[in-house]
Scaffold this active site. Structure first.
Site, PDB file in Angstrom:
ATOM      1  N   ASP A 244     -15.772 -75.340 -24.835  1.00  0.00           N
ATOM      2  CA  ASP A 244     -15.239 -74.786 -25.698  1.00  0.00           C
ATOM      3  C   ASP A 244     -13.685 -75.038 -25.527  1.00  0.00           C
ATOM      4  O   ASP A 244     -13.004 -74.652 -24.860  1.00  0.00           O
ATOM      5  CB  ASP A 244     -15.510 -73.286 -25.816  1.00  0.00           C
TER       6      ASP A 244
ATOM      7  N   LYS B 164      -4.690 -77.602 -30.922  1.00  0.00           N
ATOM      8  CA  LYS B 164      -5.749 -77.837 -31.511  1.00  0.00           C
ATOM      9  C   LYS B 164      -5.423 -77.970 -33.251  1.00  0.00           C
ATOM     10  O   LYS B 164      -6.186 -78.513 -33.842  1.00  0.00           O
ATOM     11  CB  LYS B 164      -6.759 -76.749 -31.205  1.00  0.00           C
TER      12      LYS B 164
HETATM   13 MG    MG Z   1     -12.604 -69.990 -30.492  1.00  0.00          MG
END
Ligand code: MG
Ligand code: ADP
Length: 579
Positions: free
Chosen positions: A9, A70
């Site tokens: 993740d 990100k």
């Molecule tokens: Mg997350």
């Protein structure tokens, strides 16, 4: 042995890595933690820092620290780190590299392949950037999967049944909600909605504003003028915010925060929830939109999965539950579920059998009771402290208030069950905290329940103003399904030093009679409470109130004959009014 494939993740705020071990997905620790901040930096000597150490220097060294990379993925841009610049792929590669080496240390072998998750809304460019970042880290991204898909996989890896799930993901800086359908083991995201500028960071900022105003009122100084003090405050308040997920109050103490002045403050969960209410309302709007886009109604949902660290805020599950009338699932850690699901997918690709995650959860809700007012006067209702399906071990606290002025003691009762009506739950203990301060009503008492892996429940009641407290331990595994009055009474006597009902030597038959009479009066009281008081005459209301009051005294006096008579009276009145 097959070549390992890890599940990753790669989050905006935190990242995590997992692998299938003995058929179940397991989180791989990174520096003894289950998640790692998605943060990269250079220290004073120009050495590379990744994860917690990089985050630690953020306040002191913001020019040499990068967070939330990100958000930049797929953009043709660079970020500065000291005197060099880096692409978003390069920064992400440094994060992935650390996750890869944590996995290699843990597995004691080389790891070259990974399944990596991305938000459902990521476009092709953003997915390609993620794959490229993996390549830079010497990892082959064998598959890129959507975060909500991963959550669904983690939750129910081998469920053959068809299910419609709502995945509510509230992270650090972003919110996503998706409707996911699992059909014949195939997981599909039907609709996704969200807000890329909403998350835990906003909640931290609300608290910074609140405490900053307090500081200004006390010292006449604007903390916001000093970037370092502000950053330090943000770190402290983020920690405080997480504490408020389990506790009703949190204290903040920051010495010499700004211009030699100390900051001390206390924040209540209530105030915090008010400050974030508008953000949470917004997430509900997105949630309804996603359901509309997927063409489903709340009734068609089988489950709601909470994902993301910020969804640990109790107000989140409470709000969802009151809106959709479905209790969100709490079984899997919201900040680990995406990595665990990525591992399930990775396991499948590596040819490893896997099953759903096994977690220790409490199968029951543990409550205490509190007074609530209705037209027949105050009555007790159960308030959950630890909700069923909460992973073990856990520790949760709520605040309650005394009802009378100069109230000297409170009785804390503990019950197990799902009802708000005390009579319908199983009492498992009761104790008294005496010697409270002689103050007006509204004296806050904090009640904390801690449940360990073995099912031992520790209950602590603390007078907030003085710290006066009392604690009892209860073995919940000893509880049988039926209510054992004798055992409960002994239990109560053992912990409170007094018996609550003192007819210990009463013969068994009489005891049964008393129980029947008591049960009847409880159910009559419930019927009375259920009446619509607006449609009643004042005289009828008076009569019911009077009967209930007299019944209560008769029960306390243990005059069962009298209780029986009053039950008949009340039953007659109700019969005529309910008609
Ligand atoms: Mg997350
Ligand atoms: P992301 O998906 O953005 O990487 P996470 O799912 O890790 O983020 O969530 C990070 C956010 O969750 C942070 O804002 C953090 O403060 C918040 N958070 C973590 N634990 C808790 C908690 N116990 N209560 C409330 N918020 C929490």
């Amino acid at each position: 042995m097959t070549e390992p494939i890890i599940g990753i993740d790669l989050g905006t705020t935190n990242s995590a890595v997992a692998i299938i071990e003995n058929g179940t997905p397991k989180i791989i620790p990174i520096e003894d933690q289950s998640t790692m901040p998605s943060c990269v930096g250079l220290d004073g000597q120009g050495h590379l820092l990744v994860g917690q150490t990089a985050l630690n220097q953020l306040a002191a060294n913001p020019e040499s620290t990068v967070t939330s990379i990100k958000r930049q993925m797929g953009k043709n841009t660079t970020v500065r780190l000291g005197d060099r610049s880096f692409s978003p792929e390069e920064i992400s590669a440094l994060i992935l590299g650390k996750l890869k080496s944590a996995a290699e240390d843990y597995l004691k072998q080389a790891v070259n392949k990974a399944v990596i998750t991305v938000p459902a809304y990521f476009d092709e460019g953003q997915r390609k950037a993620t794959t490229d970042a993996a390549k830079l880290a010497k990892l082959e991204a064998v598959r890129i999967i959507n975060e909500p898909t991963a959550a669904a996989l983690a939750y129910d890896a081998e469920s053959a049944s068809n299910q419609t799930l709502l995945v509510y993901d509230l992270g650090g800086g972003t919110f996503d909600v998706s409707v996911v359908v699992v059909e014949e083991g195939v997981v599909e995201v039907k609709a996704s909605h969200g807000d890329t500028e909403l998350g835990g960071d906003d909640f931290d900022e609300e608290l910074v504003q609140h405490v900053g105003t307090q500081f200004k009122n006390t010292h006449g100084l604007e903390i916001g003028d000093d970037l370092k003090a502000k950053r330090r405050l943000k770190v402290a308040l983020e920690r405080a915010k997480c504490t408020l997920s389990d506790q009703p109050y949190v204290k903040i103490d920051e010495d010499f925060l700004y211009e030699g002045k100390h900051l001390t403050s206390e924040i209540s969960r209530e105030l915090y929830e008010q400050r974030i209410a508008s953000y949470l309302e917004k997430t509900l709007g997105c949630m309804h939109q996603a359901m509309k886009d997927a063409g489903i109604t709340p009734q068609q949902l089988d489950k709601i999965l909470l994902v993301g660290g910020s969804s640990r805020t109790p107000a989140v599950s409470n709000l969802i539950e009151s809106t959709l009338e479905i209790e969100p699932s709490l079984e899997v850690n919201p900040d680990l579920i995406v990595a665990l699901g990525a591992a399930v997918q990775a396991g499948t690709l590596a040819g490893v059998e896997s099953q759903s995650i096994l977690v220790d959860i409490t199968p029951h809700t543990f409550n205490t009771s509190t007074l609530n007012s209705s037209f027949i006067g105050p009555h007790l209702i159960c308030v959950p402290i630890i909700k069923r399906n909460t992973p073990l071990p856990c520790r949760k606290a709520e605040v309650f208030y005394t009802v009378s002025d100069r109230q000297e003691q409170v009785t804390v009762d503990v019950s197990q069950g799902e009802s708000s009506i005390p009579e319908e739950n199983t009492t498992i203990g009761e104790f008294v905290v005496a010697g409270l301060s002689p103050v007006p009503s509204g004296n806050p008492i904090i009640i904390e329940f801690a449940l360990d892996l073995n099912g031992m429940l520790k209950v602590t009641a603390t007078e907030k103003s003085t710290g006066l407290s009392k604690e009892v331990a209860i073995d919940t595994t000893k509880q049988t399904r039926t209510f054992d009055l004798e055992e409960a009474r002994e239990n109560i006597a053992a912990i409170s030093g007094e018996t609550i009902l003192s007819d210990e030597n009463a013969p068994i038959d009489a005891e049964n009679d008393h129980q029947a009479i008591l049960t009847e009066s409880k159910s009559l009281k419930k019927r009375a409470e259920a009446l619509d008081s607006s449609g009643l005459d004042a005289a009828d209301v008076d009569e019911i109130q009077d009967l209930v009051k007299r019944t209560r005294s008769a029960i306390l006096e243990q005059d069962w004959e009298k209780v029986h008579g009053l039950n008949q009276n009340l039953s007659d009145v109700l019969f005529y009014l309910e008609d």
